[in-house]
Structures are given as structure tokens and as C-alpha cells.
Design an enzyme around this catalytic site. Structure first.
Site, PDB file in Angstrom:
ATOM      1  CE  LYS A   1      -4.238  11.076 -42.901  1.00 27.14           C
ATOM      2  NZ  LYS A   1      -4.128   9.928 -43.773  1.00 27.14           N
TER       3      LYS A   1
ATOM      4  CG  ASN B   1       2.836   5.174 -50.742  1.00 24.43           C
ATOM      5  OD1 ASN B   1       3.515   4.357 -50.137  1.00 24.43           O
ATOM      6  ND2 ASN B   1       2.565   6.371 -50.273  1.00 24.43           N
TER       7      ASN B   1
ATOM      8  CE  LYS C   1      20.296  -6.474 -58.874  1.00 21.37           C
ATOM      9  NZ  LYS C   1      20.085  -7.489 -59.902  1.00 21.37           N
TER      10      LYS C   1
ATOM     11  N   PRO D   1       9.579  14.934 -46.122  1.00 23.19           N
ATOM     12  CG  PRO D   1      10.078  16.530 -47.751  1.00 23.19           C
ATOM     13  CD  PRO D   1      10.484  15.180 -47.257  1.00 23.19           C
ATOM     14  CG  ASP D   2       2.860  16.150 -44.126  1.00 28.77           C
ATOM     15  OD1 ASP D   2       2.289  16.634 -45.134  1.00 28.77           O
ATOM     16  OD2 ASP D   2       2.281  15.420 -43.305  1.00 28.77           O
ATOM     17  CB  ILE D   3       4.402  17.924 -49.812  1.00 33.23           C
ATOM     18  CG1 ILE D   3       5.630  17.040 -50.088  1.00 33.23           C
ATOM     19  CG2 ILE D   3       4.299  19.037 -50.839  1.00 33.23           C
ATOM     20  CD1 ILE D   3       5.542  16.200 -51.356  1.00 33.23           C
TER      21      ILE D   3
ATOM     22  CE  LYS E   1      -1.276  14.898 -43.821  1.00 32.20           C
ATOM     23  NZ  LYS E   1       0.020  14.537 -44.390  1.00 32.20           N
TER      24      LYS E   1
ATOM     25  CG  PHE F   1      -7.122  13.526 -51.845  1.00 32.82           C
ATOM     26  CD1 PHE F   1      -7.170  14.826 -52.315  1.00 32.82           C
ATOM     27  CD2 PHE F   1      -8.004  12.588 -52.376  1.00 32.82           C
ATOM     28  CE1 PHE F   1      -8.076  15.188 -53.304  1.00 32.82           C
ATOM     29  CE2 PHE F   1      -8.906  12.932 -53.360  1.00 32.82           C
ATOM     30  CZ  PHE F   1      -8.948  14.234 -53.821  1.00 32.82           C
TER      31      PHE F   1
ATOM     32  CG  ASP G   1       3.936   8.194 -44.664  1.00 34.89           C
ATOM     33  OD1 ASP G   1       3.570   9.347 -44.968  1.00 34.89           O
ATOM     34  OD2 ASP G   1       3.139   7.260 -44.459  1.00 34.89           O
TER      35      ASP G   1
END
Ligand code: C5P
Length: 405
Positions: A346, A213, A292, A310-312, A350, A332, A282
């Protein structure tokens, strides 16, 4: 506290080879906005000239208590009354020994003794050979100075001018400036442990490729630094970024979201606040090739399958300590538009008490930002400013929420 504007600092130099670093320190203090008045002992002037220090501070240097430039001939009184702090860098072993006895046989020690002790803090950056530093007499003196209310900074470790290696080097100029910034920051987070994530994560496709990201980590690192200035113990879990570790912060480097999650879950049980500023990927490739993946010339492209990371933040927020408020969770949101609506949604998704929204494309990689703080009662804007300033404001805001907890 972001800079030293408005601060009046008496910079005292005592005899030691680290005097050469005092020139850089003087420059950094002036650059940070401080007014610097240099006072040197006779021994210090053997190592660096008052001319150099005058040029860098922009003020005439004082070296003698008999300086006739002062109308009342009381430089020790006049200089110490105007100061917000007296910083002695380098502070020699001999000078510290003098201080504990209240000796006052030259201008600098006289000034230290004559300063209003409650109003003008005395901060020492010791510098000496490792044997001198380790000597019981020096350590006894350091303990006594601290007991007398003097702030004695740590010493650095490494090569010494004498050719030996060990403890006793004076801190570098930027480290001393950092300590001064911390010194003047209100200690609203003393006794608190903050766990902060920052930067992107990197999800490997094969040993040479991956997805990631956009995130420089600057906002999260600024928050870690501000939290440390405010007196917190700080653990910073950092994705792959090339930023220096803020002084006094313990850093855990990770690459992938899974590694970030492991580090966070390990530390979260000991933390009081969790700030998830990282831009976590995500998804990650379902499999990561050991070798490779080669282009074979057929024009076929590899089939990539993804699995969700996982959504920490949500995991930590859902933990028993997150739920009962022992661990205050802050998320954030980096959005491109409709910040209030997205940040509000959000926050609910969350399950966190505070969500900080920012417009990603107008801040990625930059040194400034604007924040929107969304909680159960509404939203508050922190208008565009440097990330350093915003981090301090955010830390202050979080600290005030903790005291209401
Ligand atoms: O869901 P989204 O990524 O937009 O939410 C952003 C917030 O969630 C940030 O605080 C980010 O650090 C956190 N997050 C997380 N784990 C993920 C994804 C996002 O902690 N897997």
C-alpha cells in the site's frame, strides 16, 4: 506525555466562586496520577473548605505561612522545592495584581515568589467577572505576568455566577488537565501545520440510507490531540463520528468522501504534514435518490450502481508539494491479516513516505491498538498500547522524520 504520573503539583486556590471547580480539578489531577498539594488563601477558604480539598487531594492543606507542621517553619520553601509546577486555579484578579508586584504577605504569593523560577513553572487559570477580566488593569497584569514567564491560561466564555455573560470563567477541570498535559509534552511540532483525516465516510443511497466503513475515529482524534500537545497547528477533517473535538484543534465535519476530499484539497496547500487516518469509502452510489426509495411489495430489489471515490491520500501525495517533500504524507492501512506485506504494498501504491498498518478487527472502536510503521527502509513496530500513547509515539516519530527532511 499521556498522563500526570510522577508529577508533583501544588494546586493553589485564591478567592472566587470558581473554587467549586477546583474540587473537580483536584480530583482529575489525582486521577491522572499527579501528587497534589493544595494551598489556599484565606479568601479561597470562604468559598470551599480545606477539609474538602484535603479529602480530594489526600494531603493536609496549607493555608498559612505560620503553619507549625513544617519542621523549619518554612512551608513556602519546602512546598515550592518539591513541585513540578504551581497551578493557581482559580487565580483571582487581586492575586494576579499581587504577583506582578512580587508581594508575599500570605503563603501562596510567598511561595510563588520563593519558587526557583527556572525549575518550577507557575501556571494560572484566571477566573473573574467579565468586567474585571476586560479591565485594562487586569489585561496589563496578564501581559506583565506573561513577560515574567508565567503561563496564563485562557479564560472560558459564558454564564457567570453574577448573572452576567461573557469572558472570564475559569476553564473546566478537564480543559485545565488537557493544558497541563500539553504543557509537559515536548514541542517537537512547533510551527508545523498538520492536516489529519479521521473516522469513516458516509455515502448516501437516499435520504435515509447509505453505506459506510467501520471506524470510530478514535485513532485519528488521538493523533490530532497528540499533535496539538506537541505544539502543532492542527486541522482535523472528521467523518461522521460522535467524538469531542480535542482542545485547540480546528475541526471540519464532513460526511462523504467527496466532501472529505474537498476539505483536504482546500487545506493541504497550507499544511506541512498530512495524516490520512480516515476509513474512506472506496465507492459511492452513482446516484443518490432525493426521496426515500420505497419497498413496493413486488420483491424487486433496487439496482445500485457504484462509482469510485477519489483516493484522497494518493491525490495529495501526487501533488507537487507532496512530491517535493514540502508536504509529508502518512497513510494508514487497516488490514485483517499479512499486515507487513499489505502495508508495504500500500505504501508503494499510494506513493507516501510512511504507511501505518494496523489490524482493523482487533482495534475498531477500541481504546487500544498496535501499529506497524512502514517506510522505504523497512518496518518498525509500536506494540499494543492505548491509542493515546501510540498517537504520541507516532507524532514523535513523524517529527523526527521532518527534521531529517
Ligand atoms: O486503499 P485503502 O483505503 O486501503 O488505503 C488506506 C489509506 O488510504 C488510508 O490512509 C486512507 O485514509 C486513505 N484513503 C484515502 N482515500 C480513499 C481511500 C483511502 O485517502 N478514497
Amino acid at each position: 506525555m499521556n498522563d500526570l504520573h510522577g508529577k508533583s503539583i501544588v494546586l493553589g486556590l485564591t478567592g472566587g466562586i470558581a473554587c467549586f471547580k477546583a474540587a473537580e480539578l483536584c480530583r482529575s489531577l489525582v486521577k491522572a496520577g499527579a501528587k497534589v498539594q493544595v494551598v489556599m488563601t484565606e479568601a479561597a477558604a470562604q468559598f470551599i473548605t480545606p477539609v474538602t480539598m484535603q479529602a480530594l487531594s489526600g494531603q493536609p492543606v496549607y493555608t498559612s505561612q505560620w503553619d507549625a507542621r513544617e519542621g523549619n517553619n518554612m512551608a513556602h520553601i519546602n512546598l515550592s522545592r518539591e513541585a513540578d509546577a504551581i497551578v493557581i486555579a482559580p487565580a483571582s484578579a487581586d492575586f494576579m495584581a499581587k504577583l506582578i508586584h512580587g508581594k508575599a504577605d500570605e503563603l501562596l504569593s510567598l511561595m510563588c515568589l520563593a519558587r526557583p523560577i527556572q525549575m518550577v513553572p507557575l501556571i494560572l487559570a484566571p477566573a473573574m467577572n467579565r468586567e474585571m477580566w476586560a479591565h485594562p488593569a487586569t489585561q496589563r497584569n496578564v501581559a506583565q505576568l506573561k513577560a515574567d514567564g508565567t503561563h496564563v491560561l485562557d479564560v472560558g466564555q459564558g454564564d457567570q455566577a453574577c448573572g452576567e455573560t461573557g469572558d472570564g470563567r475559569m476553564l473546566e477541570a478537564d480543559e485545565i488537565v488537557e493544558e497541563l498535559l500539553a504543557f509537559w509534552t515536548p514541542k517537537v511540532l512547533t510551527g508545523r501545520h498538520l492536516l489529519i483525516t479521521a473516522g469513516p465516510t458516509y455515502e448516501a443511497i437516499d435520504p435515509v440510507r447509505g453505506i459506510t466503513n467501520l471506524s470510530s475515529g478514535k485513532m485519528g482524534f488521538a493523533i490530532a490531540r497528540a499533535a496539538r500537545h506537541a505544539g502543532a497547528q492542527v486541522t482535523l477533517v472528521a467523518g461522521p463520528v460522535s467524538l469531542p473535538t480535542p482542545r485547540g484543534v480546528s475541526r471540519i465535519d464532513v460526511k462523504s468522501a467527496m466532501q472529505m476530499n474537498d476539505a483536504v484539497q482546500l487545506t493541504a496547500p497550507h499544511a506541512d504534514v498530512f495524516i490520512a487516518a480516515a476509513a474512506v469509502a472506496d465507492w459511492r452510489p452513482a446516484t443518490s435518490a432525493d426521496q426515500k426509495i420505497k419497498k413496493d411489495g413486488s420483491g424487486d430489489t433496487p439496482e445500485l450502481q457504484f462509482v469510485e471515490n477519489p483516493d484522497i491520500l494518493a491525490l495529495v501525495a501526487k501533488s507537487p508539494r507532496g512530491q517535493n517533500g514540502e508536504l509529508f504524507c502518512v497513510g494508514f492501512a487497516a488490514e485483517s491479516h499479512d499486515l507487513l506485506a499489505h502495508a508495504t504494498a500500500k505504501r508503494a501504491r499510494k506513493g507516501v513516505p510512511l504507511l501505518v498498518g494496523n489490524i482493523g478487527p482487533s482495534t475498531f472502536g477500541q481504546d487500544d491498538n498496535a501499529l506497524l510503521l512502514v517506510d522505504a527502509h523497512g518496518a518498525k513496530e509500536l506494540p499494543r498500547d492505548t491509542k493515546t500513547k501510540l498517537a504520541h509515539d507516532l507524532i514523535k516519530d513523524i517529527a523526527s522524520r521532518l527534521s531529517k527532511f
